[in-house]
Design an enzyme around this catalytic site. Structure first.
Site, short mmCIF file in Angstrom:
data_model
loop_
_atom_site.label_atom_id
_atom_site.label_comp_id
_atom_site.label_asym_id
_atom_site.label_seq_id
_atom_site.Cartn_x
_atom_site.Cartn_y
_atom_site.Cartn_z
N GLU A 50 -19.26 -36.77 -29.88
CA GLU A 50 -18.10 -37.57 -29.44
C GLU A 50 -18.61 -38.87 -28.84
O GLU A 50 -19.59 -38.87 -28.09
CB GLU A 50 -17.32 -36.77 -28.38
CG GLU A 50 -16.25 -37.57 -27.67
CD GLU A 50 -15.56 -36.77 -26.54
OE1 GLU A 50 -15.54 -35.52 -26.59
OE2 GLU A 50 -15.07 -37.42 -25.61
N GLU A 65 -12.51 -45.16 -21.57
CA GLU A 65 -11.88 -44.04 -20.89
C GLU A 65 -11.74 -44.38 -19.42
O GLU A 65 -12.65 -44.99 -18.84
CB GLU A 65 -12.74 -42.76 -21.03
CG GLU A 65 -12.12 -41.54 -20.38
CD GLU A 65 -12.91 -40.26 -20.64
OE1 GLU A 65 -14.16 -40.33 -20.62
OE2 GLU A 65 -12.30 -39.21 -20.85
#
Ligand SMILES: *[C@@H]1O[C@H](CO)[C@@H](O)[C@H](O)[C@H]1NC(C)=O
Ligand SMILES: *[C@@H]1O[C@H](CO)[C@@H](O)[C@H](O)[C@H]1NC(C)=O
Ligand SMILES: *[C@@H]1O[C@H](CO)[C@@H](O)[C@H](O)[C@H]1NC(C)=O
Ligand SMILES: *[C@@H]1O[C@H](CO)[C@@H](O)[C@H](O)[C@H]1NC(C)=O
Ligand SMILES: *[C@@H]1O[C@H](CO)[C@@H](O)[C@H](O)[C@H]1NC(C)=O
Length: 357
Positions: free
Chosen positions: A135, A140
């Site tokens: 990932e 974020e």
């Protein structure tokens, strides 16, 4: 069989050096932005957030996903419904139907990111098989964080090398393993003061470039006033060597890219509370109250700022490589066809050459 002539011929077909040149292979922009994404259509059973991720029809009908007057894609949390206890708030999670292999770069021009207490928004990528295929988190942030961050999540054995060439000095963690530090990942914070929240929006956001290369993963971030000319407009090719030092870099020396990463799907999602934003150690850093009771069930206007506004996402691939793996649509892209034709041509040439030897 293997002769110097043969090797010389092979070297014509296989470039030795890692190339930094990439050509446009896929664009998500304008009225067709949402065409090639899958809407999750299920409650958040991935990170235990208090949301229902809508299917495409509901998302468009409820105007949680739409193209605004400026031609940008909006993905937002429901900020008009008052909920009853035990209900989840509607939101969006989309992932690309196509997957992009090592030798790809994705560029996202983002004007607004979701923020506020209980909010957890991300623009990231993942292999369908997780954590085996890795990932890559490009953007974020949660709640009222000051900095947004970037990071990798992998099987054990991948770490952030001390040889990384990057501008950010804010390294939060270096073990990318999902089994380390409660799956925090190997995180680098985006040191730009306007990397999140109201400041990000007020300054017009910026452009993220994520390079998924065999020699490492790199992320660049340019705020609106510092976007280099080579990224302005609808550029058909890019050379990452022209972008300067990335803000974050994970070289392959401490994380073999081919071993820890498989072809990636790009994802935008906004969840509420859940495993990260709602974890008390994280939530109370910047917010007060009870994440679900006071925020998700509370005044829906809490979510007026919980949206992404994205001008475009463009994906670039190394020329001559098959970098786009087509998703459920089953179509073969022009690039794939070109590569297939080149491959057949090369096979034919090899065969002719072998006959000649
Ligand atoms: C989440 O729900 C979907 C749809 O029912 C299902 O396919 C998937 O396996 C679930 N994932 C997890 C992690 O439970
Ligand atoms: C990372 O470190 C910065 C600077 O110390 C800190 O402000 C931030 O909260 C940390 N972020 C995460 C996700 O741990
Ligand atoms: C934008 O980026 C430039 C170059 O990194 C920096 O000097 C400037 O302070 C940034 N502006 C904002 C508002 O973050
Ligand atoms: C960007 O350029 C590509 C061709 O390189 C074209 O297919 C696409 O429509 C262009 N996008 C926009 C928004 O003009
Ligand atoms: C929801 O938020 C948007 C901004 O994201 C705002 O324009 C709109 O008025 C809000 N809706 C309601 C019902 O408050």
């Amino acid at each position: 069989m293997f002769s110097p002539a043969w090797a010389a011929f092979a070297s014509l077909l296989l470039p030795a050096a890692v190339l930094a040149q990439y050509n446009l292979v896929k664009e998500y922009a304008g009225q067709s932005f949402f065409d090639d994404w899958t809407f999750y259509n299920h409650f958040d059973n991935l990170t235990n957030g208090n949301v229902n991720f809508l299917g495409a029809t509901d998302a468009f009908d409820d105007k949680l996903a739409f193209i605004n007057e400026a031609g940008n894609a909006i993905m937002k949390v429901d900020n008009s419904s008052t909920l009853k206890f035990n209900q989840n708030r509607n939101s969006i999670r989309i992932s690309t139907k196509d997957q992009f292999t090592v030798g790809s770069v994705w560029i996202a021009d983002i004007r607004h990111v979701p923020y506020g207490c209980s909010v957890w928004g991300a623009f990231w990528s993942s292999a369908p098989t997780w954590p085996l295929g890795g990932e890559i988190d490009t953007f974020e942030a949660v709640n009222q964080d000051y900095y947004s961050h970037m990071g990798l999540h992998t099987n054990p054995g991948c770490t952030h090398s001390s040889d990384a060439v990057q501008s950010s000095k804010l390294i939060n963690s270096t073990d990318c393993s999902v089994q380390a530090n409660g799956n925090q990942g190997c995180i680098v914070s985006n040191p730009t003061p306007s990397s999140y929240g109201a400041d990000f929006a007020l300054t017009g956001g910026g452009v993220y470039v994520t390079e998924f290369a065999i020699d490492g993963i790199s992320i660049w971030y340019f705020n609106r006033s510092s976007i280099p000319s080579v990224l302005q407009g609808n550029v058909s090719s890019i050379n990452t060597q022209q972008l300067g030092i990335p803000v974050a870099n994970w070289p392959a020396d401490d994380c073999a890219i081919n071993q820890f990463f498989q072809p990636q799907e790009l994802v935008f999602d906004i969840t509420l509370c859940g495993d990260y934003a709602g974890a008390s150690s994280v939530f109370f850093e910047t917010c007060t109250g009870v994440c679900y009771d006071d925020w998700v069930l509370g005044d829906p206007s809490h979510y007026d700022t919980a949206y992404f506004e994205v001008s475009y996402v463009r994906v670039y691939g190394q020329p001559g490589e098959l970098t786009v793996l087509q998703g459920s649509s089953g179509r073969r892209s022009a690039e794939v066809q070109t590569v297939a034709a080149l491959f057949l041509f090369a096979l034919g040439s090899l065969y002719a050459f072998a006959q000649f030897l």
